[in-house]
Design a protein around this motif. Structure first.
Motif, short mmCIF file in Angstrom:
data_model
loop_
_atom_site.label_atom_id
_atom_site.label_comp_id
_atom_site.label_asym_id
_atom_site.label_seq_id
_atom_site.Cartn_x
_atom_site.Cartn_y
_atom_site.Cartn_z
N SER A 672 0.86 -1.18 0.00
CA SER A 672 0.00 0.00 0.00
C SER A 672 0.90 1.24 0.00
O SER A 672 2.04 1.17 0.44
N ASP A 673 0.38 2.36 -0.46
CA ASP A 673 1.17 3.61 -0.55
C ASP A 673 2.46 3.40 -1.31
O ASP A 673 3.54 3.76 -0.84
N LEU A 674 2.36 2.84 -2.50
CA LEU A 674 3.58 2.49 -3.24
C LEU A 674 4.32 3.73 -3.72
O LEU A 674 5.54 3.82 -3.64
N GLU A 675 3.56 4.75 -4.19
CA GLU A 675 4.23 5.94 -4.76
C GLU A 675 5.14 6.58 -3.74
O GLU A 675 6.15 7.16 -4.03
N GLN A 676 4.70 6.45 -2.45
CA GLN A 676 5.44 7.16 -1.43
C GLN A 676 6.82 6.53 -1.20
O GLN A 676 7.74 7.19 -0.73
N GLY A 677 6.96 5.26 -1.54
CA GLY A 677 8.26 4.61 -1.36
C GLY A 677 8.42 4.03 0.03
O GLY A 677 7.46 3.91 0.79
N PHE A 678 9.65 3.66 0.35
CA PHE A 678 9.93 2.96 1.60
C PHE A 678 10.99 3.72 2.38
O PHE A 678 11.79 4.43 1.79
N GLY A 679 11.01 3.54 3.69
CA GLY A 679 12.15 4.01 4.46
C GLY A 679 13.10 2.83 4.54
O GLY A 679 12.76 1.82 5.15
N LEU A 680 14.27 2.95 3.91
CA LEU A 680 15.14 1.78 3.82
C LEU A 680 16.48 2.08 4.48
O LEU A 680 17.08 3.12 4.25
N ALA A 681 16.90 1.17 5.37
CA ALA A 681 18.26 1.29 5.91
C ALA A 681 18.94 -0.03 5.60
O ALA A 681 18.52 -1.07 6.09
N THR A 682 19.97 0.03 4.76
CA THR A 682 20.59 -1.23 4.32
C THR A 682 21.67 -1.66 5.31
O THR A 682 22.09 -0.90 6.17
N GLN A 683 22.12 -2.90 5.10
CA GLN A 683 23.11 -3.46 6.01
C GLN A 683 24.44 -2.73 5.90
O GLN A 683 25.10 -2.43 6.88
N GLU A 684 24.83 -2.46 4.64
CA GLU A 684 26.04 -1.66 4.43
C GLU A 684 25.54 -0.24 4.27
O GLU A 684 25.00 0.10 3.23
N PRO A 685 25.71 0.62 5.27
CA PRO A 685 25.11 1.95 5.15
C PRO A 685 25.71 2.71 3.98
O PRO A 685 26.91 2.65 3.75
N TRP A 686 24.85 3.40 3.23
CA TRP A 686 25.33 4.22 2.11
C TRP A 686 25.26 5.67 2.54
O TRP A 686 24.22 6.18 2.90
N ILE A 687 26.43 6.32 2.52
CA ILE A 687 26.50 7.70 2.99
C ILE A 687 26.95 8.57 1.83
O ILE A 687 27.89 8.21 1.13
N GLN A 688 26.31 9.72 1.65
CA GLN A 688 26.72 10.61 0.57
C GLN A 688 27.88 11.49 0.99
O GLN A 688 28.06 11.77 2.17
N PHE A 689 28.61 11.96 -0.01
CA PHE A 689 29.77 12.81 0.25
C PHE A 689 29.28 14.24 0.44
O PHE A 689 29.40 15.07 -0.46
N THR A 690 28.70 14.54 1.58
CA THR A 690 28.23 15.90 1.83
C THR A 690 28.16 16.05 3.35
O THR A 690 28.73 15.23 4.06
N THR A 691 27.48 17.07 3.85
CA THR A 691 27.47 17.25 5.30
C THR A 691 26.54 16.23 5.95
O THR A 691 25.69 15.64 5.29
N VAL A 692 26.69 16.07 7.26
CA VAL A 692 25.84 15.11 7.98
C VAL A 692 24.38 15.54 7.83
O VAL A 692 23.49 14.71 7.58
N LEU A 1119 25.33 5.26 -8.25
CA LEU A 1119 25.29 3.83 -8.56
C LEU A 1119 25.41 3.00 -7.30
O LEU A 1119 24.77 1.96 -7.17
N SER A 1120 26.25 3.48 -6.34
CA SER A 1120 26.41 2.63 -5.15
C SER A 1120 25.21 2.74 -4.22
O SER A 1120 24.97 1.85 -3.43
N GLY A 1121 24.43 3.81 -4.34
CA GLY A 1121 23.28 3.93 -3.44
C GLY A 1121 21.96 3.77 -4.14
O GLY A 1121 20.91 4.22 -3.65
N LEU A 1122 22.00 3.11 -5.32
CA LEU A 1122 20.79 3.03 -6.14
C LEU A 1122 19.57 2.52 -5.39
O LEU A 1122 18.48 3.09 -5.46
N SER A 1123 19.77 1.41 -4.65
CA SER A 1123 18.58 0.78 -4.04
C SER A 1123 17.91 1.77 -3.09
O SER A 1123 16.69 1.84 -3.01
N ILE A 1124 18.74 2.55 -2.36
CA ILE A 1124 18.16 3.50 -1.40
C ILE A 1124 17.49 4.65 -2.14
O ILE A 1124 16.37 5.03 -1.83
N ILE A 1125 18.17 5.18 -3.15
CA ILE A 1125 17.60 6.31 -3.89
C ILE A 1125 16.25 5.92 -4.46
O ILE A 1125 15.29 6.69 -4.42
N ARG A 1126 16.17 4.69 -4.97
CA ARG A 1126 14.91 4.28 -5.59
C ARG A 1126 13.84 4.00 -4.55
O ARG A 1126 12.69 4.39 -4.71
N ALA A 1127 14.25 3.31 -3.47
CA ALA A 1127 13.27 2.96 -2.46
C ALA A 1127 12.67 4.22 -1.86
O ALA A 1127 11.49 4.29 -1.57
#
Length: 1481
Positions: A672-692, A1119-1127
């Motif tokens: 349900s609520d598919l458009e809204q997406g998911f809150g996803l935290a993966t096992q290998e955390p993906w962190i962007q190169f920017t501020t916290v 590319l390394s954080g694709l699953s999170i960006i999409r989810a």
């Protein structure tokens, strides 16, 4: 022509345009040349400003505009008025038609001028005094007025009542002159002012708002001569171009957003080519017309030159012809230059648009492709599509128009040749065409090798990427040598292909260089065999034409090559664009199940990780076979569902199946609520190169209350206080500067902040200690998220008692579902120390570490040092001499000198052959002179000069004017033989130079890569922490590609140009000393223009490179954080970010391309001026009966070739300089990187350390100068065979102990002894290879498990088998990759440690993300296998160290306690006791 002029002027056809009549300037000459022509020029320039757009804002206008506009219209009226008496009074002042023509032209001109001024007044120019050229050109008609005035005065007809018409015309003339004189001071004020304030306002505007849009709204004149670039060029010259914002914005049609909309295509697979064709085809093909016109004008030059020289010889033709030819030369070269320049400029614009379209398409595709099909390509390959392949594809635009224009030039030249030697030209043509198939074969070989080379390059870059990602582990294991051999092996293969390419190229070059000589000889032989007599005239003309033939033939292979390369790259990109997109509509069932309260529903759903038959290396085969099959799973809204199961049972796969990252084989999935997406935290955390903060907000608006709540719930408040700049601290790439626990919590906070309905949490508790885990469970998962649906996978079963339901998974299926009470006992190794591992209030013994990095950065709190990534240095100023020296040395001094010498011989032999021809001519003309006294050089010389203009770099150099006694024996054969032998020598030197050059540049490429790699291998860990991988990779990919391929190519052209120019200058000055008068001021002008240009151009190119790496960095991060960006449904935002970065890069590229055109048009204009000047002088000489037509022809042909050579020299020099920047960047890394000490003072025994005694004596260690000590006088001893656990809070220096032990950082003072030997004295490689470590970041590189365990290949299969058995890994298949679940990766790391057979083992929280059962197995294995060895463990769960011999408690970089666990737990007030007791509440 004469008759028309005579009719118009009423003069005799013999001299239709007399300059001097009865002691004053001829009336006709005055009207036509001094009146009509200046007016026409003024009209044309004014017309250019008619298109100037209005400025939106009302700017305060400078006075004087109104007067100028009024004066212009008044003048137009006066000229019309003047026509009336002129027509009435018939022939009094001259023929009617002439007067009407003159007055009509002038009236139209001033009307146009007035309108142009009106437009300018309303545009942004209103605040200035308008463009300078307009003001100056208005002065041109002045001489004509004054001459007419003088004439009236002389003829005394001004006020005679007998001539009323004349009197009225005189009155009108006075009014005209008065008006013009009123206009002049206004305009004069204008021009002087507009030079200063005008520019100031424009530059201050562009710096204030930094936005000036390039080109849009500029007048035609400004567009043709790039006047709008002047402020930018000036800023570059003053060193004011420091960031991309200083550059103009792109014109509207080039802006990325617009281009992408035009080329946007649907989801269905579509041919990239047809999309580009539809979007840009029409515009691109229409540019062909410009090219065609430019080419035709190119031919006008030689023909007119021929006519002009004939005119000078004949002495019979009227002067008007000469003037016409000179004007024709001027017009032809002027228009040709303009058209060619505009053509290049417009093509560059199309290239920019295509580049934006292709890069966006690749990015958009990467974000939409299903993960399973994305695994066919490595990240390196995909980034390569975006860089190398895209640039090859867009460069095809340049080749395309050449494909049709070269044959066209070829055909015209053949026709001219046919006119000279009849059918004999077929002999030479046949020979030339024979070379085409040979060339085709060579080109094919080059292509094949090129493909291979790129393949090896891809593999090398991929290896390099792995090396950089796992650099810490590689250093711990001392595997640098292994990696260096692997990388070098790839590089060797790559260079082998490169060598083949370069040598084949050399053969190509030779064939084309030898061609003209062979072809012309073939033509002459055929001609003689056909029974004709060969004369000097024929020889020269034929030679010149053959030279013109060679140019198209010469360029053709390059053009074809470019086309083929573009084809290869197009296919590669096409293959990527044809991957299957994620099809969410087909994946999820859209009809909701009957129960509305269901958040997630799966029925009979089967999933797989992708088609198993893929052979690609990155295919995660261990789970390629793993099928996930969910019989029936229904999750209620708002429930907390726990998922447990042993390592590799399919927990992570279940979450991937929910987000749609797997391939669905059948069944139905409903969310349900598919458009809204998911809150996803993966096992290998993906962190962007920017501020916290940016990491947590992840594109949402900042909401202070929510943000605080999230930070508190995720236990980040304390950490943010430690970080140097709080939540504004920059996080390194992939979060290198954070500890694992912090990464996990930031990733969790990001998910929570997004406020989704369904949360998928993949073991976020793994990387944190018990205390924090408890906090996260209570405050976050059961707190902030209590009303959301949560699915939590974890090994830490003790936290799952509060779950609403649990799933037990095994082998990709749900074995059992039920309440925690039913399921938990089934999870085999339920912790015995349950009470102990329960919660502890105190901040637990540790956090997932990599905290050395935290300490690194955290304690760096020097004021504002939180931006840890050092901005990429943009070197200022010219490329340093050191860089050229470095390249020279890389080639090798001897070799470099011999290359230069061979070039000298080549040029000298070429020039001598031309000199020999001229010598031959003069001897023939001498012979002619003895019989017929004609005082002119023989016509052949002139015939021949014609053609050099188009592209013979070295045409017939000079006419030797020294008389040679005519001698019958000096016959044709003698001259031909000498000429032939010189030509033969020339071709020999050509091949010598080509091969020497190829050899030298390959040698340089080898040397530079070796130095770069060696240096990178030895660099310190700190360097890798503070430098983004992308930046290091750029050095190894694009910069090296430049050194391998582009630099030699350009350098070759530059050297050829330089030597060519020297040859030409030597011979010109030898033949025509007076040309120096023209060349000297020109040389000064050239010098100043090129200096101006080079400085700006260099800054723009550097800005371009600096804005390029963010595009690639952002892409690989995506590319390394694709699953999170999409989810999280953030794909659109990431596409826009990519567009912004691309736009910034395109701005710099556009500016630097335009700067090249800015220079080009200026150089061309100087060339035009020279040609016109020489032609003019020639005509004057002719009138005065001076001068030698042969010399004039020579001067003209040279004037034409010198300008080309000079512009070629500047552009190739600038390009060489740009390419040298790559050498500079590699040099910077080979000289400036901090490296680890390589010396070794002590030779140790082969089995050292044989006992395993570790002593720390007063160890003080600091991360960087100016930071507090991370270890502050640490002393302790660990006895052989002892098991010591290390605990302490985050930042207490636990991991730093290991770093010190392995000498990843050098000690400030104190020593560390192993078996009594000071580790400082032992070679690094020896030291590290004798210790074993299980690092906390399990790192595997692609390849077999065997390579991963034992890269050096020292162990037998039996040993490997045994170790794998002990680690319970024997069932795992041999092929691994980064998509391996991290538990399995950990087991591999354990197996590595077992293999080392070291006496000392360091375990850095190796048990973080492992389930209970595996954990027990691990502990047991470690106890058995390392029974007699020294083991240091940084503890994570206290039960791991309770049975150790002693526990070392660290606090603030000092040893707080060291004793057995039993004693410490009894001892009151001990830190250890506090840790234990806090767990029992």
């Amino acid at each position: 022509m004469e008759n028309i002029l005579a009719g118009l002027c009423g003069t005799s056809p013999e001299d239709p345009l007399p300059v001097w009549v009865h002691g004053s300037v001829g009336h006709c000459f005055n009207q036509l040349i001094l009146n009509v022509i200046p007016h026409v020029i003024l009209a044309v320039v004014s017309a250019c400003f008619l298109g100037t757009p209005r400025s939106g804002s009302r700017v305060p206008c400078k006075p004087g505009w109104g007067c100028r506009i009024a004066t212009s219209f008044a003048l137009a009226g006066l000229f019309v008025a003047d026509t009336i008496p002129a027509t009435i009074s018939q022939q009094e002042l001259g023929p009617v038609y002439l007067e009407v023509l003159a007055n009509g032209t002038a009236a139209l001109t001033w009307l146009t001028h007035g309108l142009a001024l009106l437009m300018l007044f309303r545009s942004s120019h209103g605040s200035t005094r308008g463009p300078v050229p307009l003001a100056l050109l208005a002065l041109l008609p002045l001489p004509s007025f004054i001459i007419t005035l003088v004439w009236y005065y002389q003829s005394r007809t001004a006020w005679s009542p007998a001539h009323p018409a004349a009197s009225s015309r005189f009155a009108i003339l006075c009014l005209q002159l008065a008006s013009l004189l009123v206009y002049v001071p206004l305009a004069g004020k204008t021009s002087s002012l507009s030079i200063v304030p005008g520019n100031k306002t424009s530059s201050s505007q562009s710096q204030g708002s930094q936005q000036g849009v390039a080109e849009d709204g500029e007048s035609w004149l400004s567009r043709f001569f790039y006047v709008w670039m002047n402020p930018l060029m000036k800023r570059g010259y003053q060193w004011k171009l420091n960031q991309p914002q200083d550059v103009y914005e792109l014109p509207r049609q080039l802006q990325a957003a617009r281009v992408c909309d035009r080329s946007h295509y649907a989801q269905k697979a579509v041919r990239l080519f047809s999309v580009l064709h539809a979007a840009f085809g029409l515009r691109f093909y229409s540019l062909g017309l410009l090219k065609l016109a430019g080419n035709l004008l190119g031919f006008s030059g030689p023909l007119l030159l021929n006519l002009l020289v004939n005119f000078m010889e004949s002495r019979q033709e009227p002067l008007s012809h000469g003037v016409l030819y000179a004007l024709g030369l001027f017009a032809g070269s002027f228009l040709g230059a303009l058209l060619r320049n505009q053509f290049t400029y417009e093509v560059n614009k199309v290239i920019l648009m295509m580049r934006a379209a292709v890069v966006s398409a690749i990015y958009r595709k990467a974000v939409r492709v299903s993960s399973t099909s994305l695994t066919r390509f490595t990240v390196g390959e995909i980034v390569n599509f975006m860089s190398t392949d895209t640039s090859r594809l867009v460069n095809f635009c340049l080749s395309f128009h050449e494909v049709w224009s070269l044959p066209f030039q070829f055909a015209i030249t053949l026709y001219l040749l046919y006119q000279q030697v009849g059918v004999a030209f077929l002999g030479g043509l046949a020979l030339a065409l024979l070379l085409v198939p040979i060339n085709k074969v060579i080109a094919n070989r080059i292509m094949m090798n090129n493909k291979e080379m790129l393949k090896h390059k891809d593999i090398r870059v991929k290896l390099m990427t792995e090396f950089l990602c796992g650099i810490r582990v590689i250093k711990f294991y001392a595997w640098e040598k292994h990696f260096s051999t692997r990388i070098n092996a790839c590089r060797a293969k790559e260079l082998q292909k490169l060598r083949a390419i370069k040598y084949l190229d050399a053969v190509c070059v030779y064939l084309w260089a030898a061609l003209p000589v062979v072809v012309s000889i073939a033509i002459f032989i055929t001609y003689v065999l056909l029974g004709h007599q060969l004369t000097a005239t024929k020889v020269f003309t034929a030679l010149a034409l053959v030279g013109m033939l060679i140019l198209p033939l010469n360029n053709f292979p390059w053009v074809l090559n470019g086309t083929l390369e573009a084809k290869v790259s197009l296919d590669r990109i096409q293959r990527f664009l044809e991957l299957v997109d994620q099809d969410l509509e087909a994946y999820y069932a859209l009809d909701s199940p009957s129960v509305t309260a269901t958040a997630l529903d799966m029925r009979c759903a089967a999933f797989s990780w992708g088609p198993v038959e893929e052979e690609s290396t990155k295919q995660p085969l261990p789970r390629g076979t793993l099928q996930l099959y969910i019989e029936n799973l229904s999750v209620r809204k708002g429930m907390l569902l726990g998922v447990v199961g042993k390592v590799g049972s399919g927990k992570s796969s279940l979450l991937a199946a929910i987000t749609g990252e797997l391939i669905k084989q059948g069944g139905r999935v409903h969310v349900s609520d598919l458009e809204q997406g998911f809150g996803l935290a993966t096992q290998e955390p993906w962190i962007q190169f920017t501020t916290v903060r940016e990491n947590i907000l992840f594109g949402r608006e900042y909401d202070a209350r929510l943000y605080e709540e999230v930070v508190e719930a995720c236990a980040l408040s304390e950490d943010l206080n430690i970080l140097p700049a709080g939540d504004q601290t920059e996080v390194g790439e992939n979060g290198v500067t954070l500890s694992g626990g912090q990464k996990a919590r930031i990733a969790l906070a990001r998910a929570v902040y997004q406020e989704k309905e369904l949360y998928l949490l993949d073991d976020p508790l793994a990387a944190v200690d018990a205390d924090v885990a408890n906090h996260l469970m209570q405050k976050c998962i059961l707190g902030v998220l209590k009303h959301k649906t949560r699915i939590l996978c974890t090994h830490r079963t003790e936290f799952l008692e509060k779950a609403d339901a649990l799933l037990l998974m095994d082998n990709g299926r749900i074995v059992k579902t039920g309440t925690p009470a039913e399921i938990l006992p089934l999870v085999e190794a339920f912790p015995k120390f349950k009470d102990m591992d329960k919660k502890r209030k105190d901040k637990g013994p540790d956090e997932h570490c990599q905290e050395e990095a935290i300490e690194t950065e955290a304690e760096e709190s020097t004021q504002n040092n939180h931006l840890i990534r050092k901005e990429e240095e943009k070197k200022e100023g010219a490329v340093a001499f050191q860089v050229y020296k470095a390249y020279w040395l890389a080639v090798g001094s001897c070799l470099a000198l011999s290359i230069l010498f061979s070039l000298f011989l080549l040029q000298a032999s070429r020039n001598i052959s031309d000199w020999w021809l001229s010598h031959w001519i003069s001897s023939i003309s001498q012979t002619a002179n003895t019989s017929v006294m004609v005082c002119s050089a023989s016509p052949p010389s002139t015939e021949l000069l014609l053609f050099s203009i188009v592209g013979l770099v070295s045409p017939i150099q000079a006419l030797d004017t020294t008389p040679i006694p005519s001698n019958g024996s000096l016959d044709l054969n003698f001259y031909l033989i000498v000429y032939g032998s010189i030509a033969g020598a020339n071709s020999l030197f050509t091949i010598l130079r080509a091969f020497l050059f190829a050899y030298g540049t390959i040698r340089a490429a080898t040397v530079i890569h070796n130095r770069l790699l060696q240096r990178a291998l030895k660099a310190t860990v700190t360097f890798f922490d503070t430098t983004p991988t992308g930046r290091i990779l750029t050095r190894f990919s694009s910069d090296l590609y430049c050194v391998d391929d582009s630099l030699p190519f350009i350098l070759n052209i530059f050297l050829a140009n330089m030597y060519g120019l020297l040859g030409v200058l030597v011979i010109i000055t030898y033949g025509l000393p007076w040309i120096g008068l023209v060349l000297l001021p020109l040389a000064a002008l050239y010098f100043s223009i090129q200096r101006y240009y080079r400085r700006t151009s260099r800054e723009l190119k550097r800005l371009y490179s600096v804005t390029l790496s963010p595009i690639y960095n952002h892409f690989s991060e995506t590319l390394s954080g694709l699953s999170i960006i999409r989810a999280m449904r953030a794909t659109r935002r990431f596409e826009l970010e990519n567009q912004l970065r691309l736009e910034e890069n395109q701005r710099c590229l556009f500016a630097s391309n335009t700067a090249v055109q800015w220079l080009d048009i200026r150089l061309q204009m100087i060339g035009v001026a020279v040609v016109t000047a020489i032609a003019g002088i020639a005509i004057i000489q002719h009138q005065k009966q001076l001068g030698n037509p042969g010399l004039v022809g020579l001067a003209l042909s040279y004037a034409l070739s010198v300008t080309d050579l000079l512009s070629g020299l500047i552009s190739s020099f600038t390009l060489t300089e740009t390419m040298m920047v790559s050498v500079e960047r590699t040099e910077e890394y080979t000289t400036d990187i901090p490296t680890e000490p390589q010396d070794k003072m002590v030779q140790v025994a082969a089995d050292w350390p044989s006992q395993g005694l570790v002593e720390f004596q007063q160890v003080v260690l600091v991360y960087r100068a100016g930071l507090p000590n991370a270890l502050d006088g640490v002393s302790f001893t660990v006895y052989p065979g002892e098991k010591v656990g290390i605990v302490g809070r985050t930042g207490s220096g636990k991991s730093t102990l290991f770093l010190a032990l392995f000498r990843m950082l050098e000690l400030k003072s104190g020593r560390i002894l192993l078996d009594g030997v000071d580790s400082q004295l032992v070679g690094l490689e020896e030291l590290r290879s004798r210790l074993a470590i299980i690092p906390q970041d399990p790192f595997l590189f692609s390849g077999s498990i065997r390579e991963n365990l034992d890269p050096q290949g020292k162990r037998t299969d039996a040993e490997l088998h045994e170790v794998l058995e002990q680690c319970h890994l024997w069932d795992a298949v041999t092929q691994i990759g980064e998509s391996e679940p991290s538990e399995e990766q950990l087991l591999v790391c354990l197996a590595r440690a077992l293999l080392t057979k070291a006496k000392v083992l360091c375990i850095d929280e190796a048990t973080a993300s492992v389930d209970q059962k595996t954990d027990q197995l691990l502990q047991q294995t470690i106890r058995q296998r390392f029974a007699d060895k020294t083991v240091l463990t940084i503890a994570h769960r206290l039960n791991t160290i309770l049975d150790s011999d002693r526990v070392l408690v660290m606090q603030a970089g000092r040893v707080a306690e060291l004793d057995s666990p039993a004693r410490l737990s009894q001892k009151d007030g001990s830190l250890f006791q506090r840790l234990l007791h806090s767990g029992q509440q």
